[in-house]
Design a protein around this motif. Structure first.
Motif, PDB file in Angstrom:
ATOM      1  N   THR A 186      -8.844  -9.259   3.349  1.00  0.00           N
ATOM      2  CA  THR A 186      -7.921  -8.427   4.102  1.00  0.00           C
ATOM      3  C   THR A 186      -7.430  -9.175   5.335  1.00  0.00           C
ATOM      4  OG1 THR A 186      -9.584  -7.405   5.522  1.00  0.00           O
ATOM      5  CG2 THR A 186      -9.171  -6.369   3.376  1.00  0.00           C
ATOM      6  N   ILE A 190       0.870  -1.182   0.000  1.00  0.00           N
ATOM      7  CA  ILE A 190       0.000   0.000   0.000  1.00  0.00           C
ATOM      8  C   ILE A 190       0.904   1.228   0.000  1.00  0.00           C
ATOM      9  CG2 ILE A 190      -1.815   1.244   1.236  1.00  0.00           C
ATOM     10  CD1 ILE A 190      -2.434  -1.497   2.634  1.00  0.00           C
ATOM     11  N   LYS A 220       6.787  -1.832   6.959  1.00  0.00           N
ATOM     12  CA  LYS A 220       6.868  -0.859   5.875  1.00  0.00           C
ATOM     13  C   LYS A 220       8.237  -0.906   5.214  1.00  0.00           C
ATOM     14  CE  LYS A 220       4.298   2.647   8.603  1.00  0.00           C
ATOM     15  NZ  LYS A 220       4.400   4.035   9.132  1.00  0.00           N
ATOM     16  N   ARG A 238      -4.548  -2.012   9.756  1.00  0.00           N
ATOM     17  CA  ARG A 238      -5.076  -0.723  10.154  1.00  0.00           C
ATOM     18  C   ARG A 238      -6.473  -0.564   9.553  1.00  0.00           C
ATOM     19  NH1 ARG A 238      -2.840   1.800  14.090  1.00  0.00           N
ATOM     20  NH2 ARG A 238      -3.607   3.775  13.235  1.00  0.00           N
ATOM     21  N   TRP A 242       3.378   0.269   2.765  1.00  0.00           N
ATOM     22  CA  TRP A 242       2.932  -0.544   3.903  1.00  0.00           C
ATOM     23  C   TRP A 242       2.770  -1.965   3.382  1.00  0.00           C
ATOM     24  CZ3 TRP A 242      -1.044   2.392   7.448  1.00  0.00           C
ATOM     25  CH2 TRP A 242      -0.495   3.635   7.809  1.00  0.00           C
ATOM     26  N   ASP A 278      -7.869   1.992   8.268  1.00  0.00           N
ATOM     27  CA  ASP A 278      -7.882   2.785   7.038  1.00  0.00           C
ATOM     28  C   ASP A 278      -7.100   2.139   5.903  1.00  0.00           C
ATOM     29  OD1 ASP A 278      -5.564   3.133   8.485  1.00  0.00           O
ATOM     30  OD2 ASP A 278      -5.385   5.282   8.089  1.00  0.00           O
ATOM     31  N   HIS A 279      -6.138   1.273   6.227  1.00  0.00           N
ATOM     32  CA  HIS A 279      -5.310   0.660   5.185  1.00  0.00           C
ATOM     33  C   HIS A 279      -5.018  -0.806   5.529  1.00  0.00           C
ATOM     34  CE1 HIS A 279      -4.670   4.432   3.106  1.00  0.00           C
ATOM     35  NE2 HIS A 279      -4.215   5.000   4.223  1.00  0.00           N
ATOM     36  N   GLN A 290       2.103   5.166   0.005  1.00  0.00           N
ATOM     37  CA  GLN A 290       1.685   6.374   0.712  1.00  0.00           C
ATOM     38  C   GLN A 290       2.508   7.566   0.222  1.00  0.00           C
ATOM     39  OE1 GLN A 290      -0.755   6.283   2.873  1.00  0.00           O
ATOM     40  NE2 GLN A 290      -0.860   4.239   3.749  1.00  0.00           N
ATOM     41  N   SER A 314      -0.226  -4.538   7.026  1.00  0.00           N
ATOM     42  CA  SER A 314      -0.927  -3.528   7.822  1.00  0.00           C
ATOM     43  C   SER A 314      -2.306  -4.024   8.209  1.00  0.00           C
ATOM     44  CB  SER A 314      -1.046  -2.224   7.021  1.00  0.00           C
ATOM     45  OG  SER A 314      -2.017  -1.365   7.586  1.00  0.00           O
ATOM     46  N   SER A 345      -4.111  -4.626   4.724  1.00  0.00           N
ATOM     47  CA  SER A 345      -3.454  -5.349   3.638  1.00  0.00           C
ATOM     48  C   SER A 345      -4.367  -6.414   3.051  1.00  0.00           C
ATOM     49  CB  SER A 345      -2.170  -6.005   4.151  1.00  0.00           C
ATOM     50  OG  SER A 345      -1.215  -5.043   4.511  1.00  0.00           O
TER      51      SER A 345
END
Length: 330
Positions: free
Chosen positions: A64, A14, A92, A48, A43, A50-51, A16, A46, A53
């Motif tokens: 995910t 991902i 990351k 998270r 990333w 919002d993001h 950024q 992840s 994987s």
């Protein structure tokens, strides 16, 4: 009953945008970078909100890591499943074309400075590429106090209070929560607690071209989170655990994660029963063998071995350098 069949899982990076980023992640990852923008982070694992994987291989492609964690926490995490509600590490690659802001992350104990749902942030770097102006700032210079640091901020002379060194490829650095730090003109792999809490102390008076404005600083919060005893941080000295059939070095070990570096060209074992492991290939390529199937892993790729996969053979294709990450033993 959960009938999900897990296997070695690969994930899509991902990307950024970052003001300090560049284009060097093109040399590391197969997925093309977005055009034009400086890309500072990829990333690669992840969990998270919002993001998250997404899996790129096998029957679970498109799922995910968050979905898999909710569906099969015991199979994903094994003996760690009761402790964590999400995968506790964030991985990351960073392309620090320019120097990042001077920043600090809070420790887990500083609840006042940690938003709800987050935690503190200890991280570590492994240097993959260096430029002519490569520099790592890690910790303060001995004798720096809050008062002297405030005075340096007023005069835009913060760099004078930071300990620094010129990194080389292969160097590893542990940045414990509370450590003032930044870095520039390097490409690094980063492992950290799964947190996005950063307080900027200073940003070199630069302007974000997208907004035409300086980025926000959080000086009071940053000063409150600094551990002034964390001074003059240098590269970690790896501990050689074995030389055969692969050079196995313990690079980082703390209460949040353990990091090994594995270098060799002959088959060796990765993973461990009842606990997840993560593999990151930083040079070369090879294959993980699981249930009579082969799972290819190339430079720049990440692979999660769920707890149910246990220990697996890894067969290099030529010489390979792998990073293997684990959660601390319970």
């Amino acid at each position: 009953m959960d009938n999900t069949q897990l296997y070695p899982l690969k994930f899509e990076p991902i990307y950024q945008y970052r003001i300090w980023g560049g284009r060097r992640l093109n040399n590391l990852l197969d997925k093309p970078l977005p055009p034009h923008d400086p890309i500072g982070e990829a990333w690669i694992l992840s969990d998270r909100d919002d993001h998250p994987s997404k899996v790129t291989n096998g029957k679970l492609k498109g799922k995910t890591i968050t979905e898999l964690f909710a569906l099969s926490p015991e199979k994903m995490m094994g003996k760690h499943s009761a402790k964590f509600k999400r995968f506790p590490l964030l991985l990351k690659f960073l392309d620090c074309q320019q120097v990042l802001s001077v920043q600090v992350h809070p420790s887990d104990g500083l609840k006042k400075y940690i938003p709800k749902g987050e935690n503190g942030k200890t991280e570590a770097w492994v240097v993959l590429e260096t430029g002519r102006d490569a520099k790592i700032y890690a910790g303060l210079k001995p004798g720096t106090t809050k008062q002297s640091l405030k005075a340096a901020l007023d005069k835009n002379e913060v760099a004078d209070d930071l300990a620094s060194f010129k990194p080389k490829v292969g160097d590893s650095v542990l940045i414990e929560a509370g450590t003032v730090h930044t870095l520039g003109d390097v490409v690094v792999f980063e492992v950290q607690e799964n947190s996005d809490v950063t307080y900027r102390l200073y940003d070199w008076d630069r302007i974000d071209e997208k907004t035409g404005k300086p980025r926000d600083l959080q000086v009071p919060e940053a000063l409150a989170c600094i551990d002034f005893d964390k001074v003059d941080i240098g590269p970690v000295i790896p501990v050689v655990k074995s030389n055969e059939p692969v050079l196995r070095e313990l690079v980082i070990e703390n209460e949040h994660f353990c990091l090994w570096r594995l270098t060799g060209e002959y088959p060796f074992m990765v993973g461990k029963d009842k606990t997840p492991r993560v593999l990151v290939c930083i040079d070369g390529e090879g294959e993980v063998e699981y249930n009579s199937e082969l799972y290819h892993l190339a430079k720049g790729e990440v692979m999660l071995l769920p707890a149910t996969t246990g220990a697996c053979p890894f067969v290099p294709i030529g010489e390979v350098i792998l990073l293997e990450l684990a959660l601390p033993e319970m």
